[in-house]
Design an enzyme around this catalytic site. Structure first.
Site, short mmCIF file in Angstrom:
data_model
loop_
_atom_site.label_atom_id
_atom_site.label_comp_id
_atom_site.label_asym_id
_atom_site.label_seq_id
_atom_site.Cartn_x
_atom_site.Cartn_y
_atom_site.Cartn_z
N TYR A 60 0.84 -1.19 0.00
CA TYR A 60 0.00 0.00 0.00
C TYR A 60 0.88 1.24 0.00
O TYR A 60 1.54 1.55 0.99
CB TYR A 60 -0.93 0.01 1.22
CG TYR A 60 -1.84 -1.18 1.34
CD1 TYR A 60 -2.16 -1.97 0.24
CD2 TYR A 60 -2.37 -1.55 2.57
CE1 TYR A 60 -2.99 -3.07 0.35
CE2 TYR A 60 -3.21 -2.65 2.70
CZ TYR A 60 -3.51 -3.41 1.59
OH TYR A 60 -4.33 -4.51 1.72
N HIS A 127 0.69 -12.01 1.11
CA HIS A 127 -0.36 -11.20 0.49
C HIS A 127 -1.02 -11.92 -0.69
O HIS A 127 -2.24 -11.84 -0.86
CB HIS A 127 0.24 -9.86 0.02
CG HIS A 127 -0.75 -8.76 -0.07
ND1 HIS A 127 -0.41 -7.44 0.02
CD2 HIS A 127 -2.09 -8.77 -0.26
CE1 HIS A 127 -1.48 -6.67 -0.09
NE2 HIS A 127 -2.52 -7.46 -0.28
N SER A 206 -12.56 -5.74 1.79
CA SER A 206 -13.62 -5.17 0.96
C SER A 206 -15.00 -5.65 1.39
O SER A 206 -15.82 -6.06 0.57
CB SER A 206 -13.38 -5.49 -0.52
OG SER A 206 -12.22 -4.88 -1.00
N LEU A 208 -17.46 -4.02 2.23
CA LEU A 208 -18.50 -3.12 1.72
C LEU A 208 -18.43 -3.00 0.20
O LEU A 208 -18.97 -2.04 -0.38
CB LEU A 208 -18.37 -1.74 2.36
CG LEU A 208 -18.49 -1.71 3.89
CD1 LEU A 208 -18.29 -0.31 4.43
CD2 LEU A 208 -19.84 -2.27 4.33
N PHE A 212 -19.45 0.19 -2.56
CA PHE A 212 -20.68 0.03 -3.32
C PHE A 212 -21.85 -0.37 -2.42
O PHE A 212 -22.96 0.17 -2.54
CB PHE A 212 -20.49 -1.02 -4.42
CG PHE A 212 -21.61 -1.06 -5.42
CD1 PHE A 212 -21.67 -0.15 -6.45
CD2 PHE A 212 -22.62 -2.01 -5.32
CE1 PHE A 212 -22.71 -0.18 -7.38
CE2 PHE A 212 -23.65 -2.06 -6.24
CZ PHE A 212 -23.70 -1.14 -7.27
#
Length: 331
Positions: A60, A127, A206, A208, A212
């Site tokens: 990130y 990862h 993710s 959510l 979205f």
């Protein structure tokens, strides 16, 4: 705040914080660029509210997200569970491929420790699976870091069921992180059962649907020019209108309870098992505080039925990544 256990006795807050959106610029941008001061205040407020679980990764930024989290937790480290991830090769800040080798695990771990300003990583993930290296060798290298006190627990991200099974037979895996939400339920078929067979906690990222399911976007035109979601097939002009039915069903449940759509989506995940700890990404105190409220929301049988009718497994329009991204998951 309520708390849950991942694998091997690792206790965390029932909802964690995905720190990925908190950096300014970088390689993955959702919405407008983050305000770094607000990102730091969001972390501090989360700690005040009892959140203990914070998720970041080497990739990130790359690197800058770990630095931001490290600076924010300085003097506040006690009781926190800090998770980060390795698994890629870099040329400077350019990602050049996956690398699950023990050598890369060690080098990445030492870099993450320095950027985070901590002595031990509480939860260290691979990862993405590196298909060129046996998973037994990968987790073996990670366990050597545990033996040296640099890591407390090891974990995997986006591993397929057979890879996960092999890893769990070779080493104590505390968690699997994979995408899971009302509109992405494929893990229910094979992956969650393997986690439960071996006592592995599950950390949905993710949760959510990249905003979205919270009702944040109803048209692709609302996304900023450099927003990562412009490359997301589910946000395409072809798929987005069909997927709005899921948001509308969540909205109807939210209205009945007088809560936000995000809280409904997170409460739905929490109800799928006590071993599930979602990590919604956030960069503002307001959205973080709203997400944390989901831990106190109890949905009814009618709520679950309405959501299942609108979003049965496999009914979401479009894959969750483009072609290249899909080649890197469930390996």
């Amino acid at each position: 705040m309520k708390y849950r256990k991942l694998g091997h006795g690792l206790t965390v807050s029932a909802i964690g914080i995905g720190c990925m959106p908190m950096i300014k610029g970088g390689n993955i941008l959702y919405g407008e660029a983050a305000d770094l001061d607000e990102s730091t205040r969001t972390i501090h407020r989360a700690i005040e509210m009892g959140v203990t679980f914070f998720d970041t990764a080497q990739i990130y930024g790359p690197f800058s997200n770990e630095e931001l989290l490290g600076q924010a937790i300085r003097g506040k480290r006690d009781g926190l569970v800090i998770a980060t991830k390795f698994g890629f090769r870099f040329d400077g800040k350019q990602i050049t491929g996956v690398d699950g080798s023990p050598e890369n695990a060690r080098q990445s771990c030492e870099g993450s420790l320095q950027r985070l300003g901590i002595d031990t990583i509480d939860l260290f993930y691979q990862h993405r699976v590196d298909p060129s290296i046996p998973i037994e060798d990968v987790v073996g290298g990670m366990m050597r870091l545990v033996e040296e006190g640099k890591v407390r627990h090891i974990a995997l991200s986006e591993a397929g069921p057979e890879t996960l099974r092999r890893a769990a037979k070779a080493a104590p895996i505390a968690a699997l992180q994979s995408e899971y939400s009302i509109w992405e339920r494929d893990v229910e078929d094979e992956i969650l059962p393997v986690c439960r067979e071996f006592g592995i906690g599950f950390v949905p990222y993710s949760p959510l649907g990249r905003g979205f399911l919270a009702g944040a976007v109803r048209s692709r035109d609302e996304l900023p020019e450099h927003d990562w979601r412009r490359n997301d097939p589910r946000y395409s002009d072809e798929n987005l209108p069909a997927n709005l039915r899921i948001v509308d069903a969540i909205g109807a449940v939210a209205d009945r309870h007088g809560v936000s759509k995000a809280q409904v989506a997170l409460a739905w995940l929490l109800a799928q098992g006590d071993d599930i700890v979602p990590i919604p990404g956030t960069k503002r105190r307001a959205t973080m505080e709203d997400s944390i409220g989901a831990a106190d929301l109890t949905l009814t049988a009618d709520d679950f039925a309405a959501i299942d009718a609108a979003a049965p497994r496999g009914a979401t329009s479009g894959p969750r990544y483009g072609e290249q991204g899909m080649r890197m998951v469930r390996l």
